[in-house]
Design an enzyme around this catalytic site. Structure first.
Site, PDB file in Angstrom:
ATOM      1  N   CYS A   3      91.840  75.172  97.590  1.00 40.27           N
ATOM      2  CA  CYS A   3      91.979  74.000  96.858  1.00 40.27           C
ATOM      3  C   CYS A   3      93.459  73.501  97.321  1.00 40.27           C
ATOM      4  O   CYS A   3      94.233  74.028  97.197  1.00 40.27           O
ATOM      5  CB  CYS A   3      91.768  74.362  95.113  1.00 40.27           C
ATOM      6  SG  CYS A   3      92.431  72.809  94.414  1.00 40.27           S
ATOM      7  N   CYS A   6      95.964  73.732  94.363  1.00 39.06           N
ATOM      8  CA  CYS A   6      96.333  75.042  93.987  1.00 39.06           C
ATOM      9  C   CYS A   6      97.345  75.517  94.900  1.00 39.06           C
ATOM     10  O   CYS A   6      98.273  76.300  94.843  1.00 39.06           O
ATOM     11  CB  CYS A   6      95.243  75.893  94.157  1.00 39.06           C
ATOM     12  SG  CYS A   6      93.992  75.784  92.370  1.00 39.06           S
ATOM     13  N   ASP A  29     102.573  61.428  94.837  1.00 39.73           N
ATOM     14  CA  ASP A  29     101.358  61.127  95.586  1.00 39.73           C
ATOM     15  C   ASP A  29     101.708  60.856  96.849  1.00 39.73           C
ATOM     16  O   ASP A  29     102.878  60.135  97.184  1.00 39.73           O
ATOM     17  CB  ASP A  29     100.501  59.863  94.790  1.00 39.73           C
ATOM     18  CG  ASP A  29      99.090  59.819  95.418  1.00 39.73           C
ATOM     19  OD1 ASP A  29      98.124  60.163  94.552  1.00 39.73           O
ATOM     20  OD2 ASP A  29      99.103  59.905  96.596  1.00 39.73           O
ATOM     21  N   HIS A  45      93.293  76.327  88.058  1.00 40.97           N
ATOM     22  CA  HIS A  45      92.339  75.441  88.544  1.00 40.97           C
ATOM     23  C   HIS A  45      91.217  75.010  87.947  1.00 40.97           C
ATOM     24  O   HIS A  45      90.488  75.776  87.312  1.00 40.97           O
ATOM     25  CB  HIS A  45      91.864  76.333  89.786  1.00 40.97           C
ATOM     26  CG  HIS A  45      90.774  75.398  90.729  1.00 40.97           C
ATOM     27  ND1 HIS A  45      91.237  74.601  91.436  1.00 40.97           N
ATOM     28  CD2 HIS A  45      89.489  75.365  90.774  1.00 40.97           C
ATOM     29  CE1 HIS A  45      90.053  73.644  92.232  1.00 40.97           C
ATOM     30  NE2 HIS A  45      89.046  74.433  91.489  1.00 40.97           N
ATOM     31  N   GLY A  93      85.483  58.438  91.612  1.00 44.75           N
ATOM     32  CA  GLY A  93      86.195  58.258  92.927  1.00 44.75           C
ATOM     33  C   GLY A  93      87.110  59.502  92.975  1.00 44.75           C
ATOM     34  O   GLY A  93      88.043  59.301  93.809  1.00 44.75           O
ATOM     35  N   HIS A 100      93.403  66.000  87.918  1.00 45.60           N
ATOM     36  CA  HIS A 100      94.798  65.550  88.029  1.00 45.60           C
ATOM     37  C   HIS A 100      94.680  64.176  87.390  1.00 45.60           C
ATOM     38  O   HIS A 100      93.660  63.352  87.437  1.00 45.60           O
ATOM     39  CB  HIS A 100      95.161  65.237  89.472  1.00 45.60           C
ATOM     40  CG  HIS A 100      94.101  64.564  90.332  1.00 45.60           C
ATOM     41  ND1 HIS A 100      92.929  65.186  90.953  1.00 45.60           N
ATOM     42  CD2 HIS A 100      94.311  63.203  90.868  1.00 45.60           C
ATOM     43  CE1 HIS A 100      92.478  64.568  91.551  1.00 45.60           C
ATOM     44  NE2 HIS A 100      93.132  63.190  91.475  1.00 45.60           N
TER      45      HIS A 100
HETATM   46  P1  5GP Z   1      91.625  61.042  93.368  1.00 45.60           P
HETATM   47  O1  5GP Z   1      91.082  60.112  94.385  1.00 45.60           O
HETATM   48  O2  5GP Z   1      90.983  62.438  93.466  1.00 45.60           O
HETATM   49  O3  5GP Z   1      91.648  60.683  91.854  1.00 45.60           O
HETATM   50  O4  5GP Z   1      93.178  61.276  93.799  1.00 45.60           O
HETATM   51  C1  5GP Z   1      93.549  62.197  94.666  1.00 45.60           C
HETATM   52  C2  5GP Z   1      95.081  61.677  94.930  1.00 45.60           C
HETATM   53  O5  5GP Z   1      95.569  62.673  95.935  1.00 45.60           O
HETATM   54  C3  5GP Z   1      95.007  60.700  95.989  1.00 45.60           C
HETATM   55  O6  5GP Z   1      95.748  59.352  95.401  1.00 45.60           O
HETATM   56  C4  5GP Z   1      95.616  61.019  97.485  1.00 45.60           C
HETATM   57  O7  5GP Z   1      96.631  60.045  98.037  1.00 45.60           O
HETATM   58  C5  5GP Z   1      96.513  62.123  97.005  1.00 45.60           C
HETATM   59  N1  5GP Z   1      96.606  63.091  97.771  1.00 45.60           N
HETATM   60  C6  5GP Z   1      95.596  63.682  98.725  1.00 45.60           C
HETATM   61  N2  5GP Z   1      96.153  64.808  99.517  1.00 45.60           N
HETATM   62  C7  5GP Z   1      97.561  64.849  99.142  1.00 45.60           C
HETATM   63  C8  5GP Z   1      98.490  65.944  99.354  1.00 45.60           C
HETATM   64  O8  5GP Z   1      98.213  66.766 100.275  1.00 45.60           O
HETATM   65  N3  5GP Z   1      99.755  65.679  98.735  1.00 45.60           N
HETATM   66  C9  5GP Z   1      99.946  64.791  97.620  1.00 45.60           C
HETATM   67  N4  5GP Z   1     100.963  64.959  97.188  1.00 45.60           N
HETATM   68  N5  5GP Z   1      99.102  63.965  97.221  1.00 45.60           N
HETATM   69  C10 5GP Z   1      97.851  63.979  97.894  1.00 45.60           C
HETATM   70 ZN    ZN Z   2      92.866  74.012  92.270  1.00 45.79          ZN
END
Ligand code: 5GP
Ligand code: ZN
Length: 114
Positions: A3, A6, A29, A45, A93, A100
């Site tokens: 993950c 994680c 982000d 997790h 989405g 999170h």
């Molecule tokens: P979701 O689309 O699942 O609600 O949001 C996932 C978020 O995680 C996205 O806004 C994306 O930009 C962010 N994200 C994806 N990979 C990483 C990463 O490696 N580091 C950080 N800080 N954010 C990430």
């Molecule tokens: Zn996790």
């Protein structure tokens, strides 16, 4: 552990960590959609909102919301407003399988987001 979040909790991959306590972590982000765009997560997790147990709801979720409120204050978002988002599952989405909450602020947002 496969993950991504994680790994951020375990500091196996870097992130700009803004806040941390025993149970909760907040970091920037990587692809911010607003001047302030933080991700607030439990260190434990949990794959998604749909996976929260009753104990998570009673013990962990209040800690998440306290952290979000603390951060909204710290980033001075309270007066102009902000957005808290949870994307759950395919239709929601969600792209990272560790629950999170997006805390977004610093610009005017529209609703619905699409
Ligand atoms: P979701 O689309 O699942 O609600 O949001 C996932 C978020 O995680 C996205 O806004 C994306 O930009 C962010 N994200 C994806 N990979 C990483 C990463 O490696 N580091 C950080 N800080 N954010 C990430
Ligand atoms: Zn996790």
């Amino acid at each position: 552990m496969e993950c991504l979040f994680c790994k951020i909790v375990d500091q196996e991959i870097p992130a700009t960590i803004i806040y941390e306590n025993e149970d909760v972590m907040a970091f920037k982000d990587i692809n911010p959609e607003a001047p302030v765009h933080l991700l607030v997560i439990p260190k434990k997790h949990i794959p998604s909102f749909a996976h929260l147990t009753q104990e998570d709801n009673e013990v962990l979720m209040p800690k998440i919301f306290v952290a979000i409120q603390h951060l909204a204050r710290e980033f001075e978002l309270e007066e102009e407003g902000f957005r808290v988002v949870n994307n759950c599952g395919t239709n929601g989405g969600q792209t990272v399988g560790h629950i999170h909450f997006h805390l977004m602020g610093g610009r005017r947002m529209v609703w619905p987001p699409g």
